[in-house]
Design a protein around this motif. Structure first.
Motif, PDB file in Angstrom:
ATOM      1  N   GLU A 321       0.842  -1.192   0.000  1.00 41.56           N
ATOM      2  CA  GLU A 321       0.000   0.000   0.000  1.00 41.56           C
ATOM      3  C   GLU A 321       0.872   1.234   0.000  1.00 41.56           C
ATOM      4  O   GLU A 321       2.057   1.182   0.309  1.00 41.56           O
TER       5      GLU A 321
ATOM      6  N   ILE B  40      -2.201  -9.412  12.287  1.00 39.33           N
ATOM      7  CA  ILE B  40      -2.321  -8.366  11.281  1.00 39.33           C
ATOM      8  C   ILE B  40      -0.935  -7.873  10.915  1.00 39.33           C
ATOM      9  O   ILE B  40      -0.108  -7.594  11.781  1.00 39.33           O
ATOM     10  N   ASP B  43       0.618  -3.319   5.556  1.00 42.17           N
ATOM     11  CA  ASP B  43       1.125  -3.664   4.235  1.00 42.17           C
ATOM     12  C   ASP B  43       1.643  -2.494   3.442  1.00 42.17           C
ATOM     13  O   ASP B  43       1.502  -2.452   2.227  1.00 42.17           O
ATOM     14  N   HIS B  44       2.277  -1.545   4.096  1.00 41.18           N
ATOM     15  CA  HIS B  44       2.987  -0.511   3.351  1.00 41.18           C
ATOM     16  C   HIS B  44       4.093  -1.163   2.535  1.00 41.18           C
ATOM     17  O   HIS B  44       4.725  -2.108   2.987  1.00 41.18           O
ATOM     18  N   TRP B  45       4.341  -0.627   1.351  1.00 42.76           N
ATOM     19  CA  TRP B  45       5.321  -1.273   0.463  1.00 42.76           C
ATOM     20  C   TRP B  45       6.716  -1.288   1.066  1.00 42.76           C
ATOM     21  O   TRP B  45       7.491  -2.217   0.856  1.00 42.76           O
ATOM     22  N   MET B  48       8.204  -4.333   2.917  1.00 46.22           N
ATOM     23  CA  MET B  48       8.482  -5.577   2.213  1.00 46.22           C
ATOM     24  C   MET B  48       9.966  -5.728   1.902  1.00 46.22           C
ATOM     25  O   MET B  48      10.380  -6.721   1.330  1.00 46.22           O
ATOM     26  N   LEU B  49      10.763  -4.720   2.241  1.00 43.30           N
ATOM     27  CA  LEU B  49      12.172  -4.786   1.869  1.00 43.30           C
ATOM     28  C   LEU B  49      12.890  -5.848   2.672  1.00 43.30           C
ATOM     29  O   LEU B  49      13.780  -6.538   2.166  1.00 43.30           O
ATOM     30  N   HIS B 241       4.499  -5.660  14.071  1.00 44.28           N
ATOM     31  CA  HIS B 241       5.174  -4.709  13.195  1.00 44.28           C
ATOM     32  C   HIS B 241       4.755  -3.291  13.538  1.00 44.28           C
ATOM     33  O   HIS B 241       3.673  -3.050  14.059  1.00 44.28           O
ATOM     34  N   THR B 242       5.614  -2.337  13.236  1.00 43.63           N
ATOM     35  CA  THR B 242       5.240  -0.925  13.397  1.00 43.63           C
ATOM     36  C   THR B 242       4.360  -0.524  12.217  1.00 43.63           C
ATOM     37  O   THR B 242       4.168  -1.278  11.274  1.00 43.63           O
ATOM     38  N   GLN B 243       3.805   0.664  12.271  1.00 41.04           N
ATOM     39  CA  GLN B 243       2.984   1.139  11.157  1.00 41.04           C
ATOM     40  C   GLN B 243       3.072   2.653  11.089  1.00 41.04           C
ATOM     41  O   GLN B 243       3.366   3.318  12.093  1.00 41.04           O
ATOM     42  N   VAL B 254      -2.793  -2.477  15.411  1.00 44.09           N
ATOM     43  CA  VAL B 254      -2.112  -2.699  14.136  1.00 44.09           C
ATOM     44  C   VAL B 254      -3.178  -2.809  13.072  1.00 44.09           C
ATOM     45  O   VAL B 254      -4.136  -3.567  13.242  1.00 44.09           O
ATOM     46  N   VAL B 255      -3.041  -2.070  11.998  1.00 40.69           N
ATOM     47  CA  VAL B 255      -4.020  -2.094  10.913  1.00 40.69           C
ATOM     48  C   VAL B 255      -3.343  -2.653   9.675  1.00 40.69           C
ATOM     49  O   VAL B 255      -2.248  -2.242   9.326  1.00 40.69           O
ATOM     50  N   GLY B 256      -4.000  -3.594   9.026  1.00 40.83           N
ATOM     51  CA  GLY B 256      -3.411  -4.152   7.810  1.00 40.83           C
ATOM     52  C   GLY B 256      -4.201  -5.334   7.332  1.00 40.83           C
ATOM     53  O   GLY B 256      -5.429  -5.333   7.389  1.00 40.83           O
ATOM     54  N   LYS B 266       0.392 -12.913  -0.518  1.00 42.17           N
ATOM     55  CA  LYS B 266       1.323 -11.898  -1.007  1.00 42.17           C
ATOM     56  C   LYS B 266       2.764 -12.288  -0.710  1.00 42.17           C
ATOM     57  O   LYS B 266       3.663 -12.108  -1.538  1.00 42.17           O
ATOM     58  N   VAL B 478      -9.133   2.445   1.409  1.00 41.64           N
ATOM     59  CA  VAL B 478      -8.392   3.419   2.211  1.00 41.64           C
ATOM     60  C   VAL B 478      -9.335   4.193   3.110  1.00 41.64           C
ATOM     61  O   VAL B 478      -9.006   4.602   4.209  1.00 41.64           O
TER      62      VAL B 478
ATOM     63  N   PHE C  90      -7.999  -4.605   8.186  1.00 39.40           N
ATOM     64  CA  PHE C  90      -8.376  -5.188   9.462  1.00 39.40           C
ATOM     65  C   PHE C  90      -7.479  -4.627  10.556  1.00 39.40           C
ATOM     66  O   PHE C  90      -6.420  -4.072  10.312  1.00 39.40           O
ATOM     67  N   GLU C  92      -6.092  -5.235  14.749  1.00 40.63           N
ATOM     68  CA  GLU C  92      -6.071  -5.980  16.009  1.00 40.63           C
ATOM     69  C   GLU C  92      -5.376  -5.111  17.040  1.00 40.63           C
ATOM     70  O   GLU C  92      -4.543  -4.265  16.715  1.00 40.63           O
ATOM     71  N   ARG C  94      -2.866  -4.248  20.023  1.00 39.26           N
ATOM     72  CA  ARG C  94      -1.590  -4.736  20.541  1.00 39.26           C
ATOM     73  C   ARG C  94      -1.773  -5.079  22.005  1.00 39.26           C
ATOM     74  O   ARG C  94      -2.397  -4.339  22.736  1.00 39.26           O
TER      75      ARG C  94
END
Lengths: 323, 515, 313
Positions: A321, B40, B43-45, B48-49, B241-243, B254-256, B266, B478, C90, C92, C94
């Motif tokens: 995203e 969760i 899923d920021h790009w 993925m690194l 994970h952070t966001q 956490v949102v994703g 993915k 979004v 979605f 959740e 922490r």
């Protein structure tokens, strides 16, 4: 309501960027980075001395421009010698035959010399300018036929820019016949060996040649023969477009800053090296894919960071995203 | 969402459900398994690194195992008899001979060798980019300092592992690198020659260095790295994970997307794509053509030799550092080797490893941070990181002085002096430039973000009202409020037929059904 | 993993038309078709790889088919996940990492009170045990490191060049005084060592003929360069690369690794680059048989700098 640009439009621009990047990388690396090109013709006028007598007693050989007492090392103390009318016209062995330029071309060569070379090297080929004062340009007398032939056939002479630090190899301005003619005349002023080498590359032991190349040549020309910049503006040229005769001439005469290899490399060893260079440096076996000019880890780093990392980043950008 | 009022008496999940029940009887997976599947992942790009690094590491392991089954790590001299003519009859080490055999005689051997080498280059590039992302977004802050240290140690181990790996074939180019490594170790004051002799088993070259490099490269370091990668991933899952800050995102959520099935799809797909890119590179782009380099001989050398890109910064430092050797107190202090070869990289690694502690001291910030910073909002950190990056990049460029001189027809002397000046000046300029850019970006509204247009409507009274436009097609999610992963799904077909019973279905593509 | 307690008092059920469950694709059927086609192409490419392998095709064909196959399959799976699976987002919660205050107190008590108590009660024993652990660690390190290799001793200061050692080239042939033309260069080794590791790595010497008269490179070296020959250690004094690059008109030796430049007629003084010291010179003489030999060892230790490097003899 805002509509999204069509799939085609969204892909066109990134696609063009990707294609352009890959193509430019290919051009930069697969095209090679050397500035020099050379394509002299390879047919040497065959020696006309096949009918001459073989050996002559009390014979005094012409002086060697580059002294070596070792036999079969490019000097006239080689195994086989051929004379015509008391003059040595060829010597050598089954590996390399050194042939003098035909005397018949002398006057033709003189005319060509005056036209192309005398303005720098002087009308007497001794580096003296027309006004009588010695100039910067080398004295051409007594250097041996191989030396003169090398500089002309690789296109370095006539020099495009006489003031440059090092004359680059170019597409020869003079043809092969003209080069031999000029060599014939200049050599006649002060005859000296080495003569023009004709290498029998069919019998070359390329393995021995590879080993010798790595020891003697790779330090300047790089192990893949691409050449590189040296001290004070000089450089070792690429070996990817040189004729076998010119390779042997360069080894024996050491043009410019190149050292000359005489007694420390026998004719057999030189013919092995020439065989290796002609077959494997000029036609590298790039079985792994695109060779990138043999630049090694520098090119690989470019590909990793410039193409692979960017490609993977783009894929991640597509998958993930944006917020 | 509808609340389920009564539990279902008997599960009706089919044979798969029965198998899961059996597993739960033995392993107790139901208790934690559900929460694992619901985990969760944002899923920021840029998240993925690290995956790129992980997948290339897996490919390294796989191709590496293949190579170890053919390569013989021995310096014993043998006469090469194979299909590459310029080597036939030459005396080479067994390491070199078996590497050449892998290239020419083993089917798929060259592809495996090249996949292994390209995967290594990409592995290190991915780690560097991933570490940069972590650094510039402040993901290393509490509670993730340990994970950051694990990661930067993995980077250091990766660099060492790569050097050892490309030195194994014992070819002319990599052998030169081993000689340089010996000299660098030797240059350590007081104990240098001792350490060098211990590592090499004697004076250079010694017959033991190839077997020792081999076992360190295929066993010791991969084991350590595997353990560290496992710990790294465990901490990531355990701490979540952070966001980035955004709609519905707080420090305590956490949102994703859920682990199963979207993230799994993915991730698997990305694994295949990374593998595909590496394989395509390995097929079309030649790398490390050892048959053209010839076997190593301590008295032979090629011009234009550089190490692999991730070692380039060390080579560049060694080239541009002036020849300041000092002889004092009866001993030689080879500072022209020791400083650029040992001290400078040591300092850089120390700063990198210790950055979380340094930043905590400086900002006096001991809070837990699960939301990331935008780099522009931390101009000092971003500028400092950019400056260090610029320094390492300039050192990296300095390793190809001769290639630059050759390509652009400049003298070696000019290039070297330029690099000496640039390596000091460019990082300084980078710091101030980056700082300024961050401040400018902070000052501008919504800079760099996708703009959402305003739709302006005019009322009959002449009033102008504006409202944000609808999201672009494909971006509607979004605008959605994030919701917890549901326990069960309504099957639309069943619902249409049997409105009372709610039965779960497997989670494939749910069609857009109009009810 | 995390042991959250989920008290399943109330399950949540997602409605079929919940926007979070919808795929992101505007035209899911079309997306499904395209993805399917791409994956089929991937399978085809993989079959191509199998065929290429069977035919022992060239590396680029095998790599191209395998890579394209894997790439297309990966693209298909990723696109399925991205465009056809529920789009979310979605959320959740922490769980707080830290334990409750009670838990922390009890944990700290366990470590500090129990551990500290034990150690505090038997202080002497604790000190001896601690000393024992340290001793174990130290003693373990000694054989681990010491067994690896010999002590350097004076090895790095020595070469195999002695008084009268004959110079030979890589094929074992000795060098006659008339062999090399002016401007020529040869890599030489002590006789008998040209094919050995130590001969190549330590004793390698570069022999250059700069002229025909004796070459005096430094004061005190009047006899070192007979008949125009000079010999220097080929090991660069920077990092030990072989200095095989000679430019005869500039009379300059250039190290190919990091471009240090040494002036040949001036005792190989470095005039550029990171090398700190001149290349050690090997004193030569011409024997009665016309062969070049060494008068003795180098004037100083060869190669890069190290702590106890000898600067003379």
């Amino acid at each position: 309501m805002m509509t999204r640009p069509s799939l085609l439009r969204r892909l066109v621009l990134p696609g063009i960027v990707l294609v352009v990047t890959i193509l430019s990388a290919l051009v930069v690396f697969a095209g090679g980075s050397s500035p020099t090109t050379s394509s002299s013709s390879s047919v040497l006028i065959s020696s006309t001395v096949a009918t001459a007598n073989r050996q002559q007693r009390n014979y005094v050989a012409p002086p060697a421009a580059y002294q070596t007492g070792a036999p079969n090392s490019g000097a006239a103390n080689s195994s086989k010698r051929v004379f015509v009318n008391g003059h040595l016209v060829a010597y050598g062995n089954k590996y390399i035959k050194y042939v003098a330029p035909p005397a018949a071309l002398k006057s033709f060569g003189e005319a060509l010399y005056m036209q192309n070379c005398a303005s720098c090297h002087g009308v007497a080929a001794n580096g003296v300018a027309a006004n009588g004062s010695p100039d910067n340009y080398p004295n051409l007398r007594g250097l041996g036929a191989a030396t003169i032939d090398f500089w002309i056939e690789t296109g370095r002479m006539p020099a495009a820019d006489p003031t440059s630090v090092q004359a680059p190899s170019r597409i020869a301005k003079l043809t092969h016949g003209q080069a031999i003619a000029i060599t014939s005349w200049v050599d006649s002023l002060a005859p000296a060996t080495p003569f023009i080498p004709i290498v029998n590359t069919k019998t070359s032991n390329v393995s021995n040649g590879f080993s010798l190349f790595a020891l003697n040549c790779a330090a300047c020309h790089t192990i893949t023969g691409g050449g590189d910049e040296l001290a004070k503006g000089t450089y070792a040229p690429t070996l990817r477009l040189v004729q076998p005769t010119q390779i042997a001439e360069a080894i024996r005469t050491g043009p410019g800053n190149m050292p000359r290899f005489t007694g420390n490399l026998s004719d057999k060893q030189v013919h092995d090296i020439v065989g290796y260079v002609s077959n494997y440096i000029e036609h590298p076996r790039n079985v792994g894919g695109i060779g990138f000019g043999g630049l090694g880890p520098v090119a690989e780093g470019f590909i990793t960071l410039g193409i692979a990392a960017v490609l993977l980043l783009l894929i991640a950008f597509w998958i993930g995203e944006r917020t | 969402m509808a609340e389920k009022t009564k539990q279902q008496a008997k599960s009706s999940f089919g044979p798969v459900g029965k198998a899961l029940d059996e597993l739960d009887d033995r392993l107790g997976i139901a208790k934690g398994g559900r929460s694992l599947l619901d985990k969760i992942f944002p899923d920021h790009w840029s998240f993925m690194l690290g995956e790129v690094a992980l997948y290339s590491f897996l490919i390294l392991l796989g191709t590496g195992i293949f190579l170890t089954l053919f390569y013989v790590p021995s310096s014993t001299v043998v006469v090469y008899h194979g299909s590459y003519l310029p080597l036939v009859g030459q005396k080479v080490s067994q390491a070199y001979a078996t590497s050449i055999d892998l290239t020419f005689s083993v089917r798929c051997g060259l592809l495996m060798r090249q996949m292994h080498h390209w995967a290594c280059d990409i592995f290190l590039a991915a780690m560097v980019v991933h570490m940069a992302r972590v650094f510039f977004t402040g993901a290393f802050r509490k509670p993730r300092e340990l994970n950051y240290v694990l990661g930067s140690t993995l980077l250091i181990l990766g660099i060492v592992e790569g050097f050892l790996g490309y030195s194994l074939p014992d070819d002319l180019v990599s052998g030169t690198g081993i000689r340089i490594a010996f000299s660098i170790i030797e240059s350590i004051p007081v104990i240098g020659s001792y350490i060098a002799f211990f590592v090499f088993g004697g004076n250079y070259p010694g017959p033991q260095i190839i077997p020792r490099f081999f076992i360190i490269h295929v066993l010791l370091i991969p084991l350590i790295m595997l353990g560290m990668v496992t710990a790294h991933l465990f901490l990531l899952v355990h701490q979540k994970h952070t966001q980035f800050p955004g709609k519905g995102r707080t420090e305590t959520n956490v949102v994703g997307t859920a682990m199963f099935p979207v993230f799994a799809a993915k991730a698997t797909g990305f694994l295949f794509m990374v593998g595909g890119v590496i394989t395509l590179l390995a097929g079309f782009a030649q790398i490390n053509p050892i048959w053209q380099f010839g076997p190593y001989d301590a008295s032979k050398i090629s011009y234009a030799v550089q190490p692999d890109w991730y070692m380039g910064w060390l080579d560049g430092a060694l080239r541009i550092w002036p020849a300041w050797e000092w002889t004092g107190f009866g001993y030689t202090w080879p500072l022209e080797i020791f400083i650029p070869g040992v001290v400078v990289p040591g300092l850089i690694f120390a700063v990198v490893q210790g950055w979380p502690v340094l930043e905590r001291r400086y900002t006096k910030d001991n809070e837990i941070h699960n939301l990331l910073d935008l780099p522009r909002n931390r101009p000092k950190r971003t500028a400092a990181g950019a400056a260090v990056f610029a320094l390492v990049t300039m050192m990296f460029i300095a390793s190809s002085t001769d290639v630059i001189a050759n390509y652009f027809h400049i003298t070696l002397e000019a290039v070297l002096w330029s690099m000496r000046i640039l390596v000091v000046v460019v990082p300084i300029i980078t710091y101030f430039l980056t700082h300024k850019i961050c401040q400018e970006l902070q000052a501008s509204q919504g800079a760099g973000k996708r703009k959402r247009a305003n739709v302006v409507t005019r009322t009959p009274d002449g009033e102008y009202l504006s409202a944000p436009a609808e999201p672009r097609p494909g971006d509607e999610h979004v605008d959605l409020e994030p919701e917890p992963v549901p326990d069960f799904l309504e099957d639309p077909v069943v619902v249409r037929e049997r409105k009372e019973l709610l039965s779960p279905v497997s989670f494939t593509g749910v069609r857009n059904v109009v009810r | 993993m995390s042991s959250e307690e989920r008290t399943p008092v109330a399950f949540s059920v997602a409605k079929a038309d919940d926007p979070h469950m919808q795929p992101k694709a505007q035209n899911p059927k079309l997306a499904e078709t395209l993805i399917g086609l791409v994956m089929l192409a991937g399978i085809g490419s993989l079959i191509g790889f199998a065929v290429a392998y069977g035919m022992n095709a060239q590396s680029w064909i095998m790599g191209g088919t395998l890579g394209a196959g894997v790439l297309f399959l990966g693209f298909g799976i990723t696109a399925w996940g991205k465009y056809l699976m529920p789009q979310g987002p979605f959320v959740e919660e922490r769980h707080t990492m830290r334990g409750t205050d009670d838990e922390r107190e009890r944990f700290k008590a366990a470590v500090v009170q129990r551990g500290g108590g034990i150690l505090g009660r038997r202080k002497l024993l604790a000190m001896i045990a601690g000393a024992g652990m340290s001793a174990f660690a130290v003693v373990l390190i000694i054989p681990v490191f010491r067994s690896f290799g010999p002590l350097p001793g004076n090895t790095l200061n020595q070469t195999n060049w002695k008084q009268g050692t004959m110079l030979v080239d890589s094929t074992g042939r000795p060098i006659r005084v008339n062999d090399i033309a002016v401007g020529g260069v040869v890599t030489v080794y002590p006789k008998g060592l040209e094919n050995t590791d130590t001969g190549q790595a330590v004793d390698q010497t570069i022999l250059i003929r700069v002229g025909t008269e004796a070459v005096v490179t430094q004061q005190g070296r009047e006899s070192w360069g007979p008949n125009g020959y000079v010999a220097y250690s080929k090991l660069c004094t920077h990092l030990g690369c072989p200095v095989g690059l000679y430019e005869q008109q500039l009379e300059l030796l250039v190290c190919p690794c990091h471009q240090s430049m040494f002036t040949v007629t001036n005792g190989a003084e470095p005039i550029f680059g990171p090398a700190p010291r001149p290349l050690p010179q090997l004193p030569l003489f011409v024997g009665s048989d016309g062969l070049l030999r060494a008068q003795g060892g180098y004037d100083q230790a060869v190669g890069p700098g190290f702590w106890n490097r000898e600067t003379s003899g």
